[in-house]
Write a protein that holds these residues in place. Structure first.
Motif, PDB file in Angstrom:
ATOM      1  N   ASN A 187       7.510   0.660   7.960  1.00  0.00           N
ATOM      2  CA  ASN A 187       6.058   0.815   7.908  1.00  0.00           C
ATOM      3  C   ASN A 187       5.541   0.296   6.569  1.00  0.00           C
ATOM      4  N   ASP A 188       4.225   0.176   6.450  1.00  0.00           N
ATOM      5  CA  ASP A 188       3.633  -0.351   5.218  1.00  0.00           C
ATOM      6  C   ASP A 188       3.594   0.682   4.100  1.00  0.00           C
ATOM      7  N   THR A 189       3.464   1.957   4.468  1.00  0.00           N
ATOM      8  CA  THR A 189       3.348   3.014   3.457  1.00  0.00           C
ATOM      9  C   THR A 189       4.561   3.018   2.528  1.00  0.00           C
ATOM     10  N   ALA A 190       5.748   3.044   3.111  1.00  0.00           N
ATOM     11  CA  ALA A 190       6.975   3.043   2.301  1.00  0.00           C
ATOM     12  C   ALA A 190       7.165   1.712   1.599  1.00  0.00           C
ATOM     13  N   ALA A 191       6.728   0.614   2.211  1.00  0.00           N
ATOM     14  CA  ALA A 191       6.863  -0.709   1.600  1.00  0.00           C
ATOM     15  C   ALA A 191       6.002  -0.831   0.347  1.00  0.00           C
ATOM     16  N   VAL A 192       4.788  -0.288   0.412  1.00  0.00           N
ATOM     17  CA  VAL A 192       3.901  -0.322  -0.759  1.00  0.00           C
ATOM     18  C   VAL A 192       4.502   0.479  -1.904  1.00  0.00           C
ATOM     19  N   SER A 193       5.086   1.632  -1.596  1.00  0.00           N
ATOM     20  CA  SER A 193       5.717   2.428  -2.652  1.00  0.00           C
ATOM     21  C   SER A 193       6.906   1.678  -3.251  1.00  0.00           C
ATOM     22  N   ALA A 194       7.576   0.855  -2.437  1.00  0.00           N
ATOM     23  CA  ALA A 194       8.692   0.044  -2.936  1.00  0.00           C
ATOM     24  C   ALA A 194       8.196  -0.991  -3.941  1.00  0.00           C
ATOM     25  N   ILE A 195       7.064  -1.602  -3.644  1.00  0.00           N
ATOM     26  CA  ILE A 195       6.474  -2.582  -4.570  1.00  0.00           C
ATOM     27  C   ILE A 195       6.155  -1.922  -5.906  1.00  0.00           C
ATOM     28  N   LEU A 196       5.489  -0.765  -5.848  1.00  0.00           N
ATOM     29  CA  LEU A 196       5.074  -0.083  -7.077  1.00  0.00           C
ATOM     30  C   LEU A 196       6.280   0.393  -7.889  1.00  0.00           C
ATOM     31  N   CYS A 197       7.292   0.899  -7.196  1.00  0.00           N
ATOM     32  CA  CYS A 197       8.502   1.365  -7.879  1.00  0.00           C
ATOM     33  C   CYS A 197       9.215   0.208  -8.571  1.00  0.00           C
ATOM     34  N   ALA A 198       9.337  -0.918  -7.878  1.00  0.00           N
ATOM     35  CA  ALA A 198      10.010  -2.090  -8.443  1.00  0.00           C
ATOM     36  C   ALA A 198       9.250  -2.622  -9.661  1.00  0.00           C
ATOM     37  N   LYS A 199       7.936  -2.638  -9.583  1.00  0.00           N
ATOM     38  CA  LYS A 199       7.117  -3.125 -10.702  1.00  0.00           C
ATOM     39  C   LYS A 199       7.280  -2.239 -11.930  1.00  0.00           C
ATOM     40  N   GLU A 200       7.399  -0.917 -11.691  1.00  0.00           N
ATOM     41  CA  GLU A 200       7.604   0.017 -12.804  1.00  0.00           C
ATOM     42  C   GLU A 200       8.916  -0.276 -13.528  1.00  0.00           C
ATOM     43  N   LYS A 201       9.884  -0.796 -12.798  1.00  0.00           N
ATOM     44  CA  LYS A 201      11.199  -1.100 -13.377  1.00  0.00           C
ATOM     45  C   LYS A 201      11.268  -2.528 -13.940  1.00  0.00           C
ATOM     46  N   GLY A 202      10.141  -3.237 -13.878  1.00  0.00           N
ATOM     47  CA  GLY A 202      10.099  -4.587 -14.430  1.00  0.00           C
ATOM     48  C   GLY A 202      10.734  -5.635 -13.545  1.00  0.00           C
ATOM     49  N   ILE A 203      10.905  -5.331 -12.268  1.00  0.00           N
ATOM     50  CA  ILE A 203      11.525  -6.287 -11.333  1.00  0.00           C
ATOM     51  C   ILE A 203      10.456  -7.214 -10.768  1.00  0.00           C
ATOM     52  N   LYS A 204      10.719  -8.495 -10.796  1.00  0.00           N
ATOM     53  CA  LYS A 204       9.748  -9.477 -10.329  1.00  0.00           C
ATOM     54  C   LYS A 204       9.748  -9.565  -8.798  1.00  0.00           C
ATOM     55  N   ILE A 205       8.537  -9.498  -8.236  1.00  0.00           N
ATOM     56  CA  ILE A 205       8.354  -9.602  -6.784  1.00  0.00           C
ATOM     57  C   ILE A 205       7.539 -10.860  -6.497  1.00  0.00           C
ATOM     58  N   PRO A 206       7.998 -11.771  -5.661  1.00  0.00           N
ATOM     59  CA  PRO A 206       9.172 -11.685  -4.776  1.00  0.00           C
ATOM     60  C   PRO A 206      10.441 -12.337  -5.336  1.00  0.00           C
ATOM     61  N   GLU A 207      10.376 -12.870  -6.588  1.00  0.00           N
ATOM     62  CA  GLU A 207      11.495 -13.663  -7.115  1.00  0.00           C
ATOM     63  C   GLU A 207      12.819 -12.889  -7.108  1.00  0.00           C
ATOM     64  N   GLU A 208      12.761 -11.639  -7.558  1.00  0.00           N
ATOM     65  CA  GLU A 208      13.981 -10.829  -7.612  1.00  0.00           C
ATOM     66  C   GLU A 208      14.110  -9.882  -6.428  1.00  0.00           C
ATOM     67  N   LEU A 209      12.992  -9.495  -5.869  1.00  0.00           N
ATOM     68  CA  LEU A 209      12.991  -8.580  -4.719  1.00  0.00           C
ATOM     69  C   LEU A 209      11.839  -8.936  -3.790  1.00  0.00           C
ATOM     70  N   ALA A 210      12.177  -9.416  -2.597  1.00  0.00           N
ATOM     71  CA  ALA A 210      11.163  -9.747  -1.587  1.00  0.00           C
ATOM     72  C   ALA A 210      11.012  -8.554  -0.642  1.00  0.00           C
ATOM     73  N   ILE A 211       9.763  -8.213  -0.299  1.00  0.00           N
ATOM     74  CA  ILE A 211       9.505  -7.012   0.505  1.00  0.00           C
ATOM     75  C   ILE A 211       8.565  -7.341   1.662  1.00  0.00           C
ATOM     76  N   ILE A 212       8.896  -6.793   2.846  1.00  0.00           N
ATOM     77  CA  ILE A 212       8.012  -6.916   4.013  1.00  0.00           C
ATOM     78  C   ILE A 212       7.896  -5.555   4.687  1.00  0.00           C
ATOM     79  N   GLY A 213       6.691  -5.224   5.125  1.00  0.00           N
ATOM     80  CA  GLY A 213       6.440  -3.945   5.781  1.00  0.00           C
ATOM     81  C   GLY A 213       6.171  -4.109   7.266  1.00  0.00           C
ATOM     82  N   PHE A 214       5.418  -3.156   7.804  1.00  0.00           N
ATOM     83  CA  PHE A 214       5.140  -3.168   9.250  1.00  0.00           C
ATOM     84  C   PHE A 214       3.851  -2.391   9.516  1.00  0.00           C
ATOM     85  N   ASN A 215       2.914  -2.981  10.226  1.00  0.00           N
ATOM     86  CA  ASN A 215       1.654  -2.390  10.722  1.00  0.00           C
ATOM     87  C   ASN A 215       0.411  -3.153  10.297  1.00  0.00           C
ATOM     88  N   ASP A 216       0.463  -3.837   9.145  1.00  0.00           N
ATOM     89  CA  ASP A 216      -0.709  -4.506   8.579  1.00  0.00           C
ATOM     90  C   ASP A 216      -1.829  -3.500   8.306  1.00  0.00           C
TER      91      ASP A 216
END
Length: 348
Positions: free
Chosen positions: A258-287
């Motif tokens: 779902n998108d809810t958990a995917a959005v939290s993944a983006i925010l968590c990764a950014k807090e750790k300084g991980i580049k999105i999508p270069e280091e971590l690509a993320i896709i959710g579900f529902n739009d």
């Protein structure tokens, strides 16, 4: 005192209208229901006087006679999810055009709540039921009341696999496969998956699509990359992402159911300084709306919630008009598409 007298004013009945207009009660009743046996002139006259006298149709009495009302019950898990609110909107628009009202109940994904909600809607003499199952629901006995009374049920999105009813769904397997394939096409080799409750069709099939996409592309299935989330909440998504990114060999892609958990993944990764999508690509579900607001915007799978609600209500209306048997099995499957945004788009 005058206020009390007005408050206790006697309800106007068809017998009052019959006395006022010098028509029989049966003629009054037919005219109020626009029966073709009554002339348009007489119908217009009766309805005009009825409105002037403050007549209100006794829908409760009518429902007692037919054992049903022109009301559709909607049972959903959480009303604050964008997908659910769009589904309800689609169902209500269709029902209202046909002169039906809707009653909404939410289970908060609890089985016991769903059971009590079903009983309350049944006691309200609804004419049909639209259901998206709670996360906890495995036993479907509480729906047998409706089937026994020929009250049509339309299961939508989260549907049971073995229960004769109308079902309105998407091809979750294909959508899961295509979401995973998209990440592979972006160069991802270690793809994690946020999997919902596996007894529910939508999460089970999305996971199967994920697994088959990995296998078809010769990628290893690492069970440590499959995170089983109970409610697919924001908090669960953050915890799962934190766990994944602390691994010795973390994933370079995440497919969330779902998108809810995917959005939290983006925010968590950014807090750790991980580049999105270069280091971590993320896709959710529902739009969900949040998918295009978060930075970077979330790639996702479209989910035609409004259309699913419209079709669900239409199935109930058609069932009522045609007076079909409630013990029916019919599946309507709608299309989805991959929506590519910056959270996964490495091939710009």
């Amino acid at each position: 005192m005058l206020y009390l007298m007005k408050k206790n004013k006697k309800e106007v009945t068809i017998y009052d209208l019959a006395k006022e207009l010098n028509y029989s009660p049966s003629t009054i009743s037919r005219a109020l229901n626009n029966h073709k046996s009554i002339s348009k002139k007489t119908t217009k006259e009766i309805q005009k006087v009825a409105k002037k006298m403050g007549y209100r149709p006794n829908t409760i009495a009518a429902s007692l006679r037919s054992n049903k009302t022109k009301t559709i019950g909607i049972m959903i898990a959480r009303i604050n999810r964008p997908f659910i609110s769009s589904l309800i909107s689609g169902a209500e628009n269709t029902a209202r055009k046909a002169g039906y009202n809707i009653l909404i109940s939410q289970s908060n994904d609890k089985y016991e709540n769903e059971v009590s909600n079903a009983k309350a809607l049944y006691d309200s003499r609804i004419g049909g039921l639209i259901v998206s199952l709670a996360m906890e629901t495995k036993n479907l006995d509480h729906f047998k009341l409706f089937i026994d009374q020929n009250i049509p049920i339309v299961f939508v999105d989260r549907v049971p696999l073995e229960f004769n009813s109308y079902r309105v769904i998407i091809d979750n397997y294909s959508a899961g496969f295509r979401a995973t394939q998209h990440l592979i096409d972006q160069g991802c080799k270690r793809i994690a998956h946020f999997a919902g409750a596996q007894h529910l069709n939508i999460y089970n099939l999305r996971k199967k699509g994920y697994l088959d996409a990995l296998k078809e592309n010769g990628l290893e299935v690492d069970e440590e990359l499959i995170m089983d989330l109970e409610t697919m909440s924001f908090e669960e998504g953050k915890e799962a992402t934190d766990q994944l990114l602390n691994m010795d060999n973390p994933p370079d892609g995440i497919f969330s159911s779902n998108d809810t958990a995917a959005v939290s993944a983006i925010l968590c990764a950014k807090e750790k300084g991980i580049k999105i999508p270069e280091e971590l690509a993320i896709i959710g579900f529902n739009d969900d709306p949040i998918s295009s607001i978060v930075e970077p915007a979330l790639s996702t799978i479209s989910h035609p919630a409004m259309k699913m609600g419209e079709i669900s209500a239409q199935k109930i209306l058609e069932h009522s008009v045609k007076k079909l048997d409630s013990n029916i099995s019919e599946i309507t499957m709608l299309d989805t598409e991959v929506i590519v945004r910056n959270s996964s788009n490495r091939q710009k």
